[in-house]
Design a protein around this motif. Structure first.
Motif, PDB file in Angstrom:
ATOM      1  N   ASN A  58      -3.873   7.065   6.031  1.00 11.36           N
ATOM      2  CA  ASN A  58      -2.928   6.900   4.936  1.00 11.36           C
ATOM      3  C   ASN A  58      -1.494   7.135   5.389  1.00 11.36           C
ATOM      4  OD1 ASN A  58      -4.816   6.296   2.853  1.00 11.36           O
ATOM      5  ND2 ASN A  58      -5.393   8.465   2.789  1.00 11.36           N
ATOM      6  N   LYS A  87       0.827  -1.209   0.000  1.00 13.79           N
ATOM      7  CA  LYS A  87       0.000   0.000   0.000  1.00 13.79           C
ATOM      8  C   LYS A  87       0.861   1.258   0.000  1.00 13.79           C
ATOM      9  CE  LYS A  87      -3.078   2.568   3.133  1.00 13.79           C
ATOM     10  NZ  LYS A  87      -4.013   3.076   2.109  1.00 13.79           N
ATOM     11  N   PRO A 131      -7.701   1.442   8.127  1.00 16.03           N
ATOM     12  CA  PRO A 131      -6.885   1.697   6.931  1.00 16.03           C
ATOM     13  C   PRO A 131      -7.325   0.835   5.761  1.00 16.03           C
ATOM     14  CG  PRO A 131      -5.504   1.306   8.864  1.00 16.03           C
ATOM     15  CD  PRO A 131      -6.898   0.971   9.259  1.00 16.03           C
ATOM     16  N   ASP A 132      -7.110   1.343   4.569  1.00 17.78           N
ATOM     17  CA  ASP A 132      -7.477   0.622   3.350  1.00 17.78           C
ATOM     18  C   ASP A 132      -6.364  -0.361   2.991  1.00 17.78           C
ATOM     19  OD1 ASP A 132      -8.664  -0.221   1.047  1.00 17.78           O
ATOM     20  OD2 ASP A 132      -8.068   1.531  -0.145  1.00 17.78           O
TER      21      ASP A 132
END
Length: 387
Positions: free
Chosen positions: A101, A86, A130-131
């Motif tokens: 992020n 990521k 979080p992604d």
């Protein structure tokens, strides 16, 4: 019941999280969510979990939700690699904390920067998980398991209370769908030196080889002192000293850049430089980066060599002794740092090993002129007594 739950979640094959209820605030206060990747054998992870996280628990309560993921578990490692991807990181160590992020790495960066990030995100109304690829699927599976009215009879589900740390028992074998989780009020035990050494077996083995060589060089220096030949720093051979010093300046300058700018180090196929650089031993007394100290040391060495080579007495002799003192002290300190890597930190930095070899060679080169400097001092003392 405490105001926050910290879950040590070992993800099983299907990326399903344990069906422990994640407590959400009953008010509409903003909530910050974060993910912490850790290893049970990582001493810096223990430091972050047992000190930093617990203090933040007391401070923020339900407004802080943290999931801790064990990277030694297969799917925990998969999530960890997804987190690195990521942020476009080729290398990474633990503890690694992801919030929004932003990522924080190490037992220095997390304690210093995480609290301010929590405040910033709370001021913005909170931040979701979080992604990270695979994380939401695991959380969704955990939510479905929570809504189930039944659970396997042999599965243990405990209502978590505030722990100083959490321990994960091994996953229940198939066909049981969830791991068996237990929470402990006692801190995680510190790993022994064997566990630490095994974390980076190849790199730590190399550290031990270099360490043995350095100790042997110190013992060999005694033989150099007893030799009858009297080499001079003004001879042609002495150019090896500035050459080695320039190489040391390059290595230490790169390490200083990594430590001061908090960037990822390029380590190569052997070792784990980033774990070393993010450890508490990367700074002298917790303040001065070791790379900066090394940079200053190599500059001092090349300066004293220039003085010993081109200045006249008595500055010539003073500089020669200063050169010897710098290289001996640098070698002894490097022996200490090299010992820490395999047996205390549990990781090896190849840049650090390179610097250790360079300073050891510089010590041996400086020792070569010891007899000449000693004879000069003896002659000066005898001349002074005659007059």
């Amino acid at each position: 019941m405490t105001s926050i739950r910290i879950f040590m979640m070992a993800l099983i094959f299907s990326l399903v999280l344990v069906p422990i209820r994640i407590a959400h605030a009953q008010t509409e206060d903003p909530v910050v969510h974060a993910v912490l990747f850790f290893s049970p054998s990582c001493p810096h992870c223990h430091l972050v979990l047992n000190e930093t996280i617990t203090s933040l628990i007391d401070q923020y309560g339900d407004q802080l939700q943290i999931i801790a993921i064990d990277v030694t578990q297969p799917n925990g490692e998969a999530l960890f690699l997804n987190a690195l991807k990521k942020f476009d990181l080729e290398y990474g160590g633990v503890p690694l904390l992801v919030i929004g992020n932003t990522y924080l790495l190490g037992s220095l960066e997390i304690p210093t920067e995480f609290p301010s990030l929590i405040e910033a995100y709370l001021a913005q109304g909170g931040v979701d998980w979080p992604d990270i690829s695979g994380l939401q699927e695991g959380l969704a599976a955990a939510g479905q398991a929570e809504n189930s009215n039944t659970a396997p009879p042999s599965q243990t589900i405990t209502e978590p209370t505030i722990p100083e740390s959490a321990a994960i028992s091994p996953a229940i074998p198939s066909p049981m769908p969830f791991p068996n989780l237990s929470l402990s009020a006692k801190p995680l035990p510190d790993p022994n030196w064997r566990d630490l050494f095994a974390q980076d077996l190849g790199g730590n083995t190399l550290s031990v080889i270099v360490l043995i060589g350095m100790v042997g060089a110190v013992l060999w220096s005694g033989r150099i002192i007893r030799q009858a030949n009297r080499a001079s720093l003004k001879d042609r051979w002495a150019w090896v000293i500035p050459i080695l010093s320039i190489a040391g300046i390059c290595v230490s300058a790169y390490l200083a850049y990594v430590e001061t700018m908090q960037v990822e180090a390029v380590c190569g196929p052997v070792g784990d430089c980033n774990t070393v650089q993010h450890s508490e031993y990367a700074r002298l007394f917790g303040v001065l980066p070791i790379g900066v100290l090394g940079l200053g040391g190599y500059i001092a060495i090349i300066t004293t060599w220039l003085m010993a080579r081109y200045m006249k007495k008595p500055m010539e002799d003073i500089a020669a002794w200063a050169l010897l003192a710098l290289t001996i002290s640098g070698t002894i300190f490097s022996i200490y740092l090299t010992f820490l890597e395999p047996f205390v930190i549990g990781a090896t930095c190849t840049w650090c090993l390179t610097s250790s070899v360079l300073i050891t060679l510089l010590m041996l080169a400086s020792m070569s002129s010891f007899n000449l400097n000693l004879s000069r001092i003896s002659s000066d003392i005898s001349r002074h007594r005659r007059h």
